[in-house]
Design a protein around this motif. Structure first.
Motif, PDB file in Angstrom:
ATOM      1  N   UNK A   1       0.776  -1.234   0.000  1.00  8.11           N
ATOM      2  CA  UNK A   1       0.000   0.000   0.000  1.00  8.11           C
ATOM      3  C   UNK A   1       0.809   1.286   0.000  1.00  8.11           C
ATOM      4  N   UNK A   2       2.054   1.278  -0.422  1.00 13.55           N
ATOM      5  CA  UNK A   2       2.876   2.494  -0.386  1.00 13.55           C
ATOM      6  C   UNK A   2       2.218   3.638  -1.152  1.00 13.55           C
ATOM      7  N   UNK A   3       1.733   3.367  -2.357  1.00 14.64           N
ATOM      8  CA  UNK A   3       1.122   4.424  -3.171  1.00 14.64           C
ATOM      9  C   UNK A   3      -0.196   4.901  -2.571  1.00 14.64           C
ATOM     10  N   UNK A   4      -0.968   4.001  -1.989  1.00 13.82           N
ATOM     11  CA  UNK A   4      -2.225   4.386  -1.344  1.00 13.82           C
ATOM     12  C   UNK A   4      -1.933   5.283  -0.147  1.00 13.82           C
ATOM     13  N   UNK A   5      -0.945   4.899   0.657  1.00 19.58           N
ATOM     14  CA  UNK A   5      -0.595   5.687   1.838  1.00 19.58           C
ATOM     15  C   UNK A   5      -0.126   7.083   1.454  1.00 19.58           C
TER      16      UNK A   5
END
Length: 170
Positions: free
Chosen positions: A119-123
């Motif tokens: 979830x790096x991009x979501x975070x």
């Protein structure tokens, strides 16, 4: 390990904390890259660098971004959203993301780096959206709740799409 817990006005993410590094500028992908490189280089005088990746809760509320120790929920760092100036995923490592926040007492900037498998991009999207709107919405009392709600809805949609793609490929 990439857990997302969603409450009425807060969002809690479980991620790995890589460390905190003082930086010279408040923004830029290059600053994140330099901070990540600095964490890889051992420095016996700095207690701010994580000796190993530790699991933490990244707690986003309507006005702060808190980093809590995973097991004890002890507050490690607290960053008012008004002090956050930049947030991005590292181009050299897509699972690593970070944000830069100003330390108000010392008038310096620190880069906080994390790792998330999924979830790096979501975070980054959620944190980035929160701090970008934070200074603008301080004067309107109800505006912050609407922003948090909009971000929560955005995260839910992304997670639904990710699960649909995951189930379609298996």
């Amino acid at each position: 390990m990439d857990d997302i817990i969603d409450d009425s006005n807060e969002i809690l993410f479980t991620v790995k904390f890589l460390g905190r590094v003082e930086v010279v500028r408040p923004s830029g992908v290059q600053i994140l890259e330099e901070a990540a490189q600095n964490l890889k280089t051992p420095d016996k005088y700095s207690s701010e660098k994580a000796s190993k990746k530790s699991k933490v809760h990244l707690y986003l509320s309507s006005n702060t971004l808190d980093i809590l120790e995973h097991k004890t929920k002890f507050l490690l760092y607290s960053c008012p959203l008004t002090t956050v100036s930049f947030c991005a995923v590292l181009s050299s490592s897509p699972k690593v993301f970070g944000f830069v926040a100003q330390h108000l007492a010392t008038d310096t900037f620190h880069c906080y780096l994390f790792q998330s498998r999924k979830f790096a991009h979501v975070l980054v999207s959620v944190i980035g959206g929160s701090f970008q709107t934070s200074p603008k919405e301080e004067s309107s009392r109800g505006g912050r709740d609407l922003i948090v709600e909009a971000l929560r809805h955005k995260v839910e949609n992304v997670l639904v799409r990710m699960n649909a793609v995951k189930s379609a490929t298996t």
